[in-house]
Design an enzyme around this catalytic site. Sequence first.
Site, PDB file in Angstrom:
ATOM      1  N   LYS A   1      37.567 131.032  17.084  1.00 52.09           N
ATOM      2  CA  LYS A   1      36.544 130.259  16.363  1.00 52.09           C
ATOM      3  C   LYS A   1      36.779 130.344  14.855  1.00 52.09           C
ATOM      4  CE  LYS A   1      33.450 134.276  16.445  1.00 52.09           C
ATOM      5  NZ  LYS A   1      32.270 134.874  17.116  1.00 52.09           N
TER       6      LYS A   1
ATOM      7  N   ARG B   1      19.818 137.242  20.343  1.00 49.45           N
ATOM      8  CA  ARG B   1      20.378 136.046  19.709  1.00 49.45           C
ATOM      9  C   ARG B   1      20.476 134.982  20.789  1.00 49.45           C
ATOM     10  NH1 ARG B   1      26.098 136.564  16.588  1.00 49.45           N
ATOM     11  NH2 ARG B   1      26.875 136.004  18.629  1.00 49.45           N
TER      12      ARG B   1
ATOM     13  N   MET C   1      34.773 130.428 -10.061  1.00 48.41           N
ATOM     14  CA  MET C   1      34.982 129.509  -8.937  1.00 48.41           C
ATOM     15  C   MET C   1      36.457 129.383  -8.566  1.00 48.41           C
ATOM     16  SD  MET C   1      33.906 125.513  -8.463  1.00 48.41           S
ATOM     17  CE  MET C   1      32.200 125.781  -8.914  1.00 48.41           C
TER      18      MET C   1
ATOM     19  N   TYR D   1      33.046 135.130 -17.429  1.00 46.68           N
ATOM     20  CA  TYR D   1      31.626 134.805 -17.628  1.00 46.68           C
ATOM     21  C   TYR D   1      30.749 136.051 -17.754  1.00 46.68           C
ATOM     22  CZ  TYR D   1      32.714 130.067 -15.959  1.00 46.68           C
ATOM     23  OH  TYR D   1      33.230 128.817 -15.801  1.00 46.68           O
TER      24      TYR D   1
HETATM   25  C1  LIG Z   1      32.746 136.078  17.641  1.00 50.32           C
HETATM   26  C2  LIG Z   1      32.493 136.507  19.024  1.00 50.32           C
HETATM   27  C3  LIG Z   1      33.355 137.413  19.671  1.00 50.32           C
HETATM   28  C4  LIG Z   1      34.459 138.139  18.948  1.00 50.32           C
HETATM   29  O1  LIG Z   1      33.872 139.142  18.139  1.00 50.32           O
HETATM   30  P1  LIG Z   1      34.793 140.167  17.321  1.00 50.32           P
HETATM   31  O2  LIG Z   1      33.842 141.165  16.800  1.00 50.32           O
HETATM   32  O3  LIG Z   1      35.445 139.366  16.248  1.00 50.32           O
HETATM   33  O4  LIG Z   1      35.771 140.713  18.267  1.00 50.32           O
HETATM   34  C5  LIG Z   1      33.137 137.686  21.006  1.00 50.32           C
HETATM   35  N1  LIG Z   1      32.110 137.100  21.664  1.00 50.32           N
HETATM   36  C6  LIG Z   1      31.245 136.259  21.060  1.00 50.32           C
HETATM   37  C7  LIG Z   1      30.127 135.681  21.831  1.00 50.32           C
HETATM   38  C8  LIG Z   1      31.399 135.937  19.732  1.00 50.32           C
HETATM   39  O5  LIG Z   1      30.539 135.098  19.137  1.00 50.32           O
END
Ligand SMILES: *Cc1c(COP(=O)(O)O)cnc(C)c1O
Length: 412
Positions: free
Chosen positions: A43, A141, A332, A275
């Site tokens: 992801k 969550r 930036m 800055y």
């Molecule tokens: C992002 C994610 C992972 C991977 O998590 P890491 O801590 O990067 O290994 C696994 N499962 C779900 C549901 C996630 O959202």
Amino acid sequence: MTSRYFPARAVVDLGAIRSNVTELARRAAPSADRQAQVLAVVKADGYGHGLVPAARAAVAGGATWLGAAQAQEALDLRAAGVTTRLLTWLAAPGAPYAELLRADVDVSVADVWALDAVVAAARETGRTARVHVKVDTGLGRNGVMPDELGDVLARAVQAQSEGVLEVVGIWSHLALADEPEHPSVLAQAEAFDDAVRLAERAGAHLEVRHLANSAATLTAPRLHYDLVRPGLAVYGLSPVPDLGGPGDYGLVPAMTLEARLATVKRVPAGHGVSYGHRYTTTEDTVLGVVPVGYADGVPRHASGGPGTTGGPVRVGSGATARTLGVAGRVCMDQVVVDLGPAATEAAGDTVVLFGSGADGGPTAQDWADAAGTISYEITTRLGARVPRVYVGGPEDGAPTGQGETSEPPTGS
Ligand SMILES: *Cc1c(COP(=O)(O)O)cnc(C)c1O
């Protein structure tokens, strides 16, 4: 595509991703009676490393599944020709479930609306959906609450009996995997075991039960079940920096962020820098301007100032290499380092913000520490305008992907 000029680049070592996944696969399947598979999480553009190159390298390293949070990321992988078993888990009403099913993507169901949408998409496409029911075992969550799981499973199994879907997975996510001894880890595992039993009794034909992220993959073999879902560790960073660094787990950070010095100039003592003048030179010295800033993902919270050393920048190489903290505010597009009165650097020289750390240089974890965050945020926030350059690719060291050149960008 011709390479686009930018005075910085992220060099992504695909060989490191491959070997990290091979190491994770070895930990997931250490013996004949413990044979979990690896789902490499790609992801967020492969945690900033590049979605498709990261996915291909992970598969070459032994991942038999890929995971993407967003539905679009899964579709992008399929559009690029990646055919590996693939799970996506985050969507809101309106998500393209029909497209996902046509693309042969496994889908997560964490809500009644999602189950209804998947059933509708399966009917529309004539495809049998492969569904992983996500359970909230304590993260608070995404996921079905345990007291609603029976109801969701009953509906899912009804749809299964009509041939529109198969409940192939039960899965969940940990809240405190980075603290393996925390009681919530065991509590979540027990709630997960209950959910699995419930699903099996309800008539699900579970192919995979999965709970472990990177931290649990590395520290909690009891939680591996049939499939582990590492993300961060795939890219060679430690999810448990307080317990051990990448090297302690056989991992190698895959990304190096380097830039060309844009300007090197002498300034007098007492000169304010960047800055807010949060840094002032204490002597006649030489400043180096590094042309990357917070728009590129360099965290502004890692600015240097009175009493704070800014995020680290490695200057020089070999015996003359030294690591300096950013002087003053991160802007930036640029940061400044105080190279010291005897500096021999010149505009065009390469500096490294983070890399594997093998040469004693700074790492993404060091930037995370300087910014008060986690290394996840350092690589995933790398700006889109920073070219990713791939090394260690399938053509035996030849770079792949966009912006391809194995030479540093020229400074002129
Ligand atoms: C992002 C994610 C992972 C991977 O998590 P890491 O801590 O990067 O290994 C696994 N499962 C779900 C549901 C996630 O959202």
